[in-house]
Design a protein around this motif. Structure first.
Motif, PDB file in Angstrom:
ATOM      1  N   TYR A 222       0.118   4.372  11.717  1.00  0.00           N
ATOM      2  CA  TYR A 222       0.052   2.927  11.484  1.00  0.00           C
ATOM      3  C   TYR A 222      -1.358   2.431  11.759  1.00  0.00           C
ATOM      4  CZ  TYR A 222       0.908  -2.053  12.218  1.00  0.00           C
ATOM      5  OH  TYR A 222       0.860  -3.426  12.159  1.00  0.00           O
ATOM      6  N   ASN A 223      -1.903   1.690  10.801  1.00  0.00           N
ATOM      7  CA  ASN A 223      -3.258   1.167  10.974  1.00  0.00           C
ATOM      8  C   ASN A 223      -3.485   0.023   9.989  1.00  0.00           C
ATOM      9  OD1 ASN A 223      -6.008   0.650  11.139  1.00  0.00           O
ATOM     10  ND2 ASN A 223      -6.577   2.809  11.335  1.00  0.00           N
ATOM     11  N   MET A 224      -3.435  -1.205  10.485  1.00  0.00           N
ATOM     12  CA  MET A 224      -3.687  -2.371   9.641  1.00  0.00           C
ATOM     13  C   MET A 224      -5.043  -3.010   9.925  1.00  0.00           C
ATOM     14  SD  MET A 224      -1.453  -2.726   7.347  1.00  0.00           S
ATOM     15  CE  MET A 224      -1.774  -4.393   6.761  1.00  0.00           C
ATOM     16  N   THR A 225      -5.871  -2.324  10.706  1.00  0.00           N
ATOM     17  CA  THR A 225      -7.211  -2.856  11.005  1.00  0.00           C
ATOM     18  C   THR A 225      -8.280  -2.212  10.135  1.00  0.00           C
ATOM     19  OG1 THR A 225      -7.483  -1.237  12.786  1.00  0.00           O
ATOM     20  CG2 THR A 225      -6.589  -3.393  13.386  1.00  0.00           C
ATOM     21  N   ASP A 226      -8.005  -1.006   9.662  1.00  0.00           N
ATOM     22  CA  ASP A 226      -8.965  -0.291   8.826  1.00  0.00           C
ATOM     23  C   ASP A 226      -8.465  -0.292   7.376  1.00  0.00           C
ATOM     24  OD1 ASP A 226     -10.720   1.384   7.572  1.00  0.00           O
ATOM     25  OD2 ASP A 226     -10.310   3.141   8.822  1.00  0.00           O
ATOM     26  N   LYS A 227      -9.145  -1.025   6.519  1.00  0.00           N
ATOM     27  CA  LYS A 227      -8.717  -1.140   5.127  1.00  0.00           C
ATOM     28  C   LYS A 227      -8.878   0.167   4.339  1.00  0.00           C
ATOM     29  CE  LYS A 227      -9.431  -6.119   4.675  1.00  0.00           C
ATOM     30  NZ  LYS A 227     -10.060  -7.215   3.889  1.00  0.00           N
ATOM     31  N   ASN A 228      -9.564   1.133   4.929  1.00  0.00           N
ATOM     32  CA  ASN A 228      -9.712   2.438   4.284  1.00  0.00           C
ATOM     33  C   ASN A 228      -8.701   3.464   4.788  1.00  0.00           C
ATOM     34  OD1 ASN A 228     -11.967   1.848   2.570  1.00  0.00           O
ATOM     35  ND2 ASN A 228     -13.273   1.815   4.406  1.00  0.00           N
ATOM     36  N   SER A 229      -7.852   3.046   5.725  1.00  0.00           N
ATOM     37  CA  SER A 229      -6.860   3.992   6.259  1.00  0.00           C
ATOM     38  C   SER A 229      -5.779   4.264   5.217  1.00  0.00           C
ATOM     39  CB  SER A 229      -6.224   3.431   7.529  1.00  0.00           C
ATOM     40  OG  SER A 229      -5.401   2.317   7.220  1.00  0.00           O
ATOM     41  N   VAL A 230      -5.138   5.410   5.326  1.00  0.00           N
ATOM     42  CA  VAL A 230      -4.063   5.777   4.399  1.00  0.00           C
ATOM     43  C   VAL A 230      -2.933   4.762   4.479  1.00  0.00           C
ATOM     44  CG1 VAL A 230      -2.304   7.509   3.862  1.00  0.00           C
ATOM     45  CG2 VAL A 230      -4.627   8.234   4.477  1.00  0.00           C
ATOM     46  N   PHE A 231      -2.631   4.316   5.686  1.00  0.00           N
ATOM     47  CA  PHE A 231      -1.520   3.385   5.864  1.00  0.00           C
ATOM     48  C   PHE A 231      -1.825   2.048   5.179  1.00  0.00           C
ATOM     49  CE2 PHE A 231       0.956   0.105   7.988  1.00  0.00           C
ATOM     50  CZ  PHE A 231       2.224   0.661   7.964  1.00  0.00           C
ATOM     51  N   TYR A 232      -3.002   1.495   5.432  1.00  0.00           N
ATOM     52  CA  TYR A 232      -3.353   0.192   4.840  1.00  0.00           C
ATOM     53  C   TYR A 232      -3.322   0.275   3.309  1.00  0.00           C
ATOM     54  CZ  TYR A 232      -5.658  -4.318   4.266  1.00  0.00           C
ATOM     55  OH  TYR A 232      -5.943  -5.619   3.928  1.00  0.00           O
ATOM     56  N   LYS A 233      -3.878   1.357   2.774  1.00  0.00           N
ATOM     57  CA  LYS A 233      -3.883   1.525   1.314  1.00  0.00           C
ATOM     58  C   LYS A 233      -2.467   1.653   0.771  1.00  0.00           C
ATOM     59  CE  LYS A 233      -8.470   3.619   0.897  1.00  0.00           C
ATOM     60  NZ  LYS A 233      -9.221   4.853   0.535  1.00  0.00           N
ATOM     61  N   SER A 234      -1.584   2.300   1.547  1.00  0.00           N
ATOM     62  CA  SER A 234      -0.193   2.442   1.123  1.00  0.00           C
ATOM     63  C   SER A 234       0.509   1.092   1.079  1.00  0.00           C
ATOM     64  CB  SER A 234       0.561   3.382   2.085  1.00  0.00           C
ATOM     65  OG  SER A 234       0.037   4.685   2.032  1.00  0.00           O
ATOM     66  N   VAL A 235       0.230   0.259   2.059  1.00  0.00           N
ATOM     67  CA  VAL A 235       0.806  -1.084   2.101  1.00  0.00           C
ATOM     68  C   VAL A 235       0.355  -1.891   0.891  1.00  0.00           C
ATOM     69  CG1 VAL A 235       0.841  -3.283   3.351  1.00  0.00           C
ATOM     70  CG2 VAL A 235       1.039  -1.126   4.618  1.00  0.00           C
ATOM     71  N   MET A 236      -0.944  -1.865   0.613  1.00  0.00           N
ATOM     72  CA  MET A 236      -1.483  -2.644  -0.501  1.00  0.00           C
ATOM     73  C   MET A 236      -0.982  -2.114  -1.849  1.00  0.00           C
ATOM     74  SD  MET A 236      -2.961  -5.107   0.872  1.00  0.00           S
ATOM     75  CE  MET A 236      -3.483  -5.797  -0.692  1.00  0.00           C
ATOM     76  N   GLN A 237      -0.754  -0.819  -1.916  1.00  0.00           N
ATOM     77  CA  GLN A 237      -0.218  -0.242  -3.146  1.00  0.00           C
ATOM     78  C   GLN A 237       1.160  -0.810  -3.458  1.00  0.00           C
ATOM     79  OE1 GLN A 237       0.907   3.965  -3.052  1.00  0.00           O
ATOM     80  NE2 GLN A 237       0.087   4.230  -5.119  1.00  0.00           N
ATOM     81  N   VAL A 238       2.000  -0.927  -2.434  1.00  0.00           N
ATOM     82  CA  VAL A 238       3.334  -1.507  -2.617  1.00  0.00           C
ATOM     83  C   VAL A 238       3.220  -2.954  -3.075  1.00  0.00           C
ATOM     84  CG1 VAL A 238       5.490  -2.154  -1.494  1.00  0.00           C
ATOM     85  CG2 VAL A 238       4.387   0.008  -0.909  1.00  0.00           C
ATOM     86  N   LYS A 239       2.391  -3.737  -2.372  1.00  0.00           N
ATOM     87  CA  LYS A 239       2.247  -5.156  -2.721  1.00  0.00           C
ATOM     88  C   LYS A 239       1.754  -5.339  -4.158  1.00  0.00           C
ATOM     89  CE  LYS A 239       0.145  -9.528  -1.291  1.00  0.00           C
ATOM     90  NZ  LYS A 239      -0.241  -9.904  -2.677  1.00  0.00           N
ATOM     91  N   ASN A 240       0.743  -4.581  -4.509  1.00  0.00           N
ATOM     92  CA  ASN A 240       0.170  -4.722  -5.851  1.00  0.00           C
ATOM     93  C   ASN A 240       1.162  -4.312  -6.933  1.00  0.00           C
ATOM     94  OD1 ASN A 240      -2.231  -5.636  -4.753  1.00  0.00           O
ATOM     95  ND2 ASN A 240      -3.161  -3.595  -4.694  1.00  0.00           N
TER      96      ASN A 240
END
Length: 442
Positions: A222-240
């Motif tokens: 889990y990592n919502m502070t680093d926009k380059n983390s795998v987790f953050y990118k996965s979250v944005m992929q779902v939203k988009n």
């Protein structure tokens, strides 16, 4: 004159014999088994059985039916006793008694289905219909009575065995503890329901040695502070993806939604809508495979049985992984950090995200159906038509499983990695079921 009487008597005996044999055209019709499984599926739907419990309903009923078939056709089918290590030998029929094993398998399925669903006896009226159908088709009374008796014997044996799978013990197990630790699953709107079956990984599997036999890799941290983390990118992929769904992607998400109990909220009013769950959907697909391949009664029962075993073990494995990882859902993270008004396309179910249950169980079932009916068998699935959702066509069972997996991302309830890993895990479970269970004697 005596010769005339003798010929007349022979003709009458032949007519009676042919009439008695005609009943098998009714009781040995594979469509009757498909209808019977669908009847249980409808009861599961009507009574809001969660997906994991539904898989238990299907597996014991199908195994009871299969064991009757294996006993009646031991030259071509092996009992699961011994193949499923903890299944004790099933009582064998009296060879001196005439039994319609296909009819008995239907009754055994219903007997177990009656016992593992509620309200108990939900299939009783249907059983009466089956019995009347057999009698009307000309089944002799001794065959009828022997078939009913043997069906009851096998059903009671399977039910006694089922009671040792730890299901009863998990009914009083501790509830999931909700904490506000970042990255950990918490209940989601609109139901905010408590975690579903957190101890399902403790249920005794059929083929797996344990729930953890086929492990899944750890999810991305889990990592919502680093926009380059795998987790953050996965979250944005779902939203988009959800924010830009195509018509086909929307249809895909709706088609595989399989939400057994969706809470609809309009202002201050709420109401529930029901569908069969993912296991019920794959039971329907097994029926489609049987019909498409013009499978006979025994082949049909065997295909349903191996698929139901794969579904059952896949849910146990998946739920073990889910409650070990306790991963947060996309909806929770997006609402907290990105857009408080963002909504999923389909309703988020009440349990942790990683790994995707649809991905695991679909891939597992698809492997067994591929073995039963062949690879690259194109088919059209109209299972959702009764819920107003148009059919979809697939090049193979495996292609359907892959679509079921990605549909959960389009629905907004899973990260893609959970679906990819889930599909891989499910295929391994299906492979294991295919390897360990050799139902048909070549």
């Amino acid at each position: 004159m005596n010769r005339v009487l003798l010929r007349l008597a022979c003709a009458m005996l032949l007519f009676a014999s042919c009439k008695n044999a005609d009943y098998k055209k009714v009781t040995n019709d594979p469509e009757l088994y498909r209808v019977t499984v669908k009847r249980l599926n409808d009861i599961v739907l009507e009574n809001n059985f969660p997906p994991v419990i539904a898989s238990r309903n299907y597996v014991y009923a199908n195994i009871a039916a299969y064991e009757v078939i294996a006993a009646g056709d031991s030259k071509h089918y092996r009992s699961l006793a011994g193949q499923i290590k903890h299944l004790p030998a099933v009582p064998q029929p009296d060879k001196q008694k005439n039994i319609d094993f296909q009819f008995a398998s239907l009754l055994s399925f219903c007997h177990v289905g009656n016992a593992v669903t509620f309200p108990e006896g939900s299939m009783s009226l249907y059983v009466d219909e089956l019995k009347e159908k057999a009698k009307a088709a000309g089944m002799p009374s001794d065959v009828f009575e022997n078939s009913v008796a043997y069906a009851d014997t096998v059903a009671k044996h399977i039910l006694k065995w089922s009671k040792k799978d730890n299901y009863a013990q998990t009914r009083s197990a501790s509830k999931y503890t909700v904490t506000r630790t970042d990255g950990r699953w918490i209940p989601t709107p609109p139901m905010y329901a408590q975690a579903l079956e957190p101890h399902w990984g403790e249920i005794r599997p059929m083929v797996l040695d344990s729930a953890s036999q086929i492990p899944a890799p750890e999810p991305p941290p889990y990592n919502m502070t680093d926009k380059n983390s795998v987790f953050y990118k996965s979250v944005m992929q779902v939203k988009n993806m959800v924010d830009s769904l195509t018509k086909d992607q929307t249809h895909m998400a709706d088609f595989w939604d399989d939400n057994a109990f969706k809470l609809n909220v309009i202002g201050h009013a709420s109401f529930a809508t029901k569908k069969f769950g993912p296991a019920g959907h794959w039971m329907n697909i097994a029926g489609i495979g049987s019909k498409m391949n013009k499978a006979d009664f025994n082949t049909t029962v065997a295909a349903y049985t191996t698929a139901s075993i794969a579904l059952f073990d896949a849910f146990i494995n998946c739920w073990y992984v889910k409650y070990k990882a306790n991963s947060v859902r996309p909806e929770t993270v997006i609402n907290k950090f990105i857009d408080p008004d963002w909504k999923t396309h389909i309703q988020t179910p009440p349990f942790p995200e990683y790994i995707s249950g649809h991905a695991v169980i679909s891939a597992a079932a698809a492997e067994t159906l591929t073995k039963s009916f062949g690879d690259n068998k194109a088919y059209t699935d109209s299972s959702e038509a009764e819920f107003g959702i148009p059919p979809r066509s697939f090049k193979s069972f495996r292609a359907a499983a892959l679509e079921a997996a990605i549909s959960r991302v389009y629905g907004g309830i899973h990260y893609k990695i959970a679906c990819d890993i889930g599909n891989q895990t499910g295929r391994k479970i299906g492979d294991l079921v295919n390897q360990k269970l050799q139902l048909k004697i070549k």
